[in-house]
Design a protein around this motif. Structure first.
Motif, PDB file in Angstrom:
ATOM      1  N   SER A   1       0.865  -1.184   0.000  1.00 50.05           N
ATOM      2  CA  SER A   1       0.000   0.000   0.000  1.00 50.05           C
ATOM      3  C   SER A   1       0.905   1.238   0.000  1.00 50.05           C
ATOM      4  O   SER A   1       2.033   1.205  -0.481  1.00 50.05           O
TER       5      SER A   1
ATOM      6  N   ASP B   1       1.862  -8.342  -1.417  1.00 52.07           N
ATOM      7  CA  ASP B   1       0.688  -7.738  -0.773  1.00 52.07           C
ATOM      8  C   ASP B   1      -0.485  -8.700  -0.810  1.00 52.07           C
ATOM      9  O   ASP B   1      -0.753  -9.323  -1.831  1.00 52.07           O
ATOM     10  N   ASP B   2      -1.201  -8.794   0.324  1.00 51.83           N
ATOM     11  CA  ASP B   2      -2.342  -9.718   0.356  1.00 51.83           C
ATOM     12  C   ASP B   2      -3.685  -9.001   0.184  1.00 51.83           C
ATOM     13  O   ASP B   2      -4.739  -9.556   0.497  1.00 51.83           O
TER      14      ASP B   2
HETATM   15  C1  FAD Z   1     -12.266   4.636   5.847  1.00 54.12           C
HETATM   16  C2  FAD Z   1     -10.870   5.266   5.834  1.00 54.12           C
HETATM   17  C3  FAD Z   1     -10.719   6.540   5.349  1.00 54.12           C
HETATM   18  C4  FAD Z   1      -9.460   7.164   5.361  1.00 54.12           C
HETATM   19  N1  FAD Z   1      -9.333   8.446   4.901  1.00 54.12           N
HETATM   20  C5  FAD Z   1      -8.117   9.040   4.901  1.00 54.12           C
HETATM   21  C6  FAD Z   1      -7.979  10.367   4.432  1.00 54.12           C
HETATM   22  O1  FAD Z   1      -8.927  11.004   4.010  1.00 54.12           O
HETATM   23  N2  FAD Z   1      -6.723  10.930   4.472  1.00 54.12           N
HETATM   24  C7  FAD Z   1      -5.637  10.260   4.935  1.00 54.12           C
HETATM   25  O2  FAD Z   1      -4.518  10.795   4.923  1.00 54.12           O
HETATM   26  N3  FAD Z   1      -5.746   8.986   5.387  1.00 54.12           N
HETATM   27  C8  FAD Z   1      -6.954   8.368   5.394  1.00 54.12           C
HETATM   28  N4  FAD Z   1      -7.082   7.092   5.887  1.00 54.12           N
HETATM   29  C9  FAD Z   1      -5.883   6.432   6.449  1.00 54.12           C
HETATM   30  C10 FAD Z   1      -4.991   5.769   5.392  1.00 54.12           C
HETATM   31  O3  FAD Z   1      -5.757   4.894   4.604  1.00 54.12           O
HETATM   32  C11 FAD Z   1      -3.874   4.973   6.107  1.00 54.12           C
HETATM   33  O4  FAD Z   1      -3.157   5.847   6.971  1.00 54.12           O
HETATM   34  C12 FAD Z   1      -2.893   4.357   5.117  1.00 54.12           C
HETATM   35  O5  FAD Z   1      -3.576   3.502   4.218  1.00 54.12           O
HETATM   36  C13 FAD Z   1      -1.832   3.558   5.854  1.00 54.12           C
HETATM   37  O6  FAD Z   1      -0.980   3.007   4.894  1.00 54.12           O
HETATM   38  P1  FAD Z   1      -0.073   1.723   5.189  1.00 54.12           P
HETATM   39  O7  FAD Z   1       0.661   1.442   3.933  1.00 54.12           O
HETATM   40  O8  FAD Z   1       0.709   1.955   6.450  1.00 54.12           O
HETATM   41  O9  FAD Z   1      -1.125   0.553   5.560  1.00 54.12           O
HETATM   42  P2  FAD Z   1      -2.302  -0.108   4.696  1.00 54.12           P
HETATM   43  O10 FAD Z   1      -2.862   0.833   3.719  1.00 54.12           O
HETATM   44  O11 FAD Z   1      -3.259  -0.704   5.680  1.00 54.12           O
HETATM   45  O12 FAD Z   1      -1.577  -1.285   3.890  1.00 54.12           O
HETATM   46  C14 FAD Z   1      -0.963  -2.395   4.523  1.00 54.12           C
HETATM   47  C15 FAD Z   1      -0.876  -3.507   3.486  1.00 54.12           C
HETATM   48  O13 FAD Z   1      -0.086  -4.600   3.977  1.00 54.12           O
HETATM   49  C16 FAD Z   1      -0.714  -5.807   3.562  1.00 54.12           C
HETATM   50  N5  FAD Z   1      -0.240  -6.899   4.429  1.00 54.12           N
HETATM   51  C17 FAD Z   1      -0.352  -6.995   5.780  1.00 54.12           C
HETATM   52  N6  FAD Z   1       0.231  -8.139   6.227  1.00 54.12           N
HETATM   53  C18 FAD Z   1       0.705  -8.767   5.119  1.00 54.12           C
HETATM   54  C19 FAD Z   1       1.389 -10.009   4.927  1.00 54.12           C
HETATM   55  N7  FAD Z   1       1.714 -10.801   5.956  1.00 54.12           N
HETATM   56  N8  FAD Z   1       1.738 -10.374   3.662  1.00 54.12           N
HETATM   57  C20 FAD Z   1       1.420  -9.564   2.600  1.00 54.12           C
HETATM   58  N9  FAD Z   1       0.764  -8.387   2.734  1.00 54.12           N
HETATM   59  C21 FAD Z   1       0.414  -7.995   3.981  1.00 54.12           C
HETATM   60  C22 FAD Z   1      -2.199  -5.506   3.704  1.00 54.12           C
HETATM   61  O14 FAD Z   1      -3.006  -6.413   2.971  1.00 54.12           O
HETATM   62  C23 FAD Z   1      -2.248  -4.097   3.127  1.00 54.12           C
HETATM   63  O15 FAD Z   1      -2.415  -4.117   1.717  1.00 54.12           O
HETATM   64  C24 FAD Z   1      -8.328   6.458   5.872  1.00 54.12           C
HETATM   65  C25 FAD Z   1      -8.484   5.143   6.341  1.00 54.12           C
HETATM   66  C26 FAD Z   1      -9.732   4.550   6.329  1.00 54.12           C
HETATM   67  C27 FAD Z   1      -9.875   3.129   6.854  1.00 54.12           C
END
Ligand code: FAD
Length: 198
Positions: A11, A37-38
Motif C-alpha cells: 500500500s 501484498d495480500d
Molecule cells: C475509511 C478510511 C478513510 C481514510 N481516509 C483518509 C484520508 O482522508 N486521508 C488520509 O490521509 N488517510 C486516510 N485514511 C488512512 C490511510 O488509509 C492509512 O493511513 C494508510 O492507508 C496507511 O498506509 P499503510 O501502507 O501503512 O497501511 P495499509 O494501507 O493498511 O496497507 C498495509 C498492506 O499490507 C498488507 N499486508 C499486511 N500483512 C501482510 C502479509 N503478511 N503479507 C502480505 N501483505 C500484507 C495488507 O493487505 C495491506 O495491503 C483512511 C483510512 C480509512 C480506513
C-alpha cells in the motif's frame, strides 16, 4: 552492488519505500525489489482530499496503480499477490515465506498496516497502536531508525504513526533512507534538482 529488498505490504507505505529506493539506483547501487501484498489495505477505503499534490478525490486503488507506474519508470519491481507468514535468517540472508512463495533478501521492510501482524519468526514485537481511534489496532516495536531487527525495518501505520497517508509516507521514507544509509555506511538521502535526471 545489487541489494535484494523484500517489502511486505504494497500500500502507500510499502510503495513509498520502494519509490525512494528506486530513485537511489545509480552506477554503484542497484536493487532487486519484491513487493508482496495480500490485498487488504486501509488505502482501499480512501478518497484523498487532504494530502498536498494528490489529485483531489483520488482513490486508494488509483494511488497504488499510479505509484507503481512511477516506481517502474525508475526501476522495474515485482508486485506479487500473496501473504508472507514467516521470516527466517538474518541480515543479508533473509527468507520470507508464504504459501507457494519464497523470497531471499538482504533487507526487509514491514509495511503491513495496523490491522494485524501474523508473520512468525520475529518474536514478541506486537504492541497496541496508541494513535488510532479504532479498537485492536497494532504497531510493531522497533529501535533506532525503525529497525525491528537488524536488517528489518517497519514503515507506515505498522510503525505506530498516526493513520494518515502523509504520515505513512514519511515513515516509509525514513525506513528507506535508513536502509540506504546502512548499505552505504554513511548517512544517505536522495535529493534531486531540476537538472539531475536530464
Ligand atoms: C475509511 C478510511 C478513510 C481514510 N481516509 C483518509 C484520508 O482522508 N486521508 C488520509 O490521509 N488517510 C486516510 N485514511 C488512512 C490511510 O488509509 C492509512 O493511513 C494508510 O492507508 C496507511 O498506509 P499503510 O501502507 O501503512 O497501511 P495499509 O494501507 O493498511 O496497507 C498495509 C498492506 O499490507 C498488507 N499486508 C499486511 N500483512 C501482510 C502479509 N503478511 N503479507 C502480505 N501483505 C500484507 C495488507 O493487505 C495491506 O495491503 C483512511 C483510512 C480509512 C480506513
Amino acid at each position: 552492488m545489487k541489494k535484494r529488498i523484500t517489502i511486505i505490504g504494497g500500500s502507500i507505505a510499502g510503495l513509498t519505500a520502494a519509490l525512494i529506493l528506486a530513485s537511489a539506483k545509480n552506477d554503484e547501487l542497484d536493487f532487486d525489489i519484491n513487493i508482496i501484498d495480500d490485498g487488504k489495505p486501509d488505502l482501499n477505503a480512501v478518497a484523498i482530499y487532504n494530502s498536498p499534490l494528490f489529485p483531489s478525490g483520488i482513490t486508494g486503488k488509483e494511488i497504488i496503480e499510479k505509484t507503481l507506474d512511477q516506481i517502474n519508470s525508475l526501476l522495474k519491481v515485482n508486485y506479487i499477490s500473496g501473504k508472507i507468514t514467516k521470516i527466517d535468517g538474518s541480515k543479508g540472508a533473509f527468507i520470507a515465506k508464504g504459501e507457494n512463495i519464497e523470497f531471499e533478501s538482504d533487507y526487509i521492510i514491514l509495511a503491513t498496516g495496523a490491522s494485524s501482524f501474523d508473520i512468525q519468526g520475529l518474536g514478541d514485537i506486537i504492541k497496541p497502536h496508541n494513535l488510532m481511534n479504532k479498537p485492536n489496532k497494532i504497531r510493531l516495536e522497533y529501535k533506532g531508525r525503525q529497525e525491528v531487527k537488524e536488517g528489518i525495518y517497519v514503515a507506515g501505520t505498522a510503525s505506530g504513526v498516526t493513520s494518515m497517508v502523509t504520515t505513512a509516507m514519511g515513515s516509509a521514507s525514513e525506513a528507506a533512507c535508513a536502509i540506504l544509509s546502512d548499505i552505504k555506511g554513511t548517512i544517505t538521502i536522495v535529493h534531486d534538482t531540476p537538472s539531475s535526471r536530464k
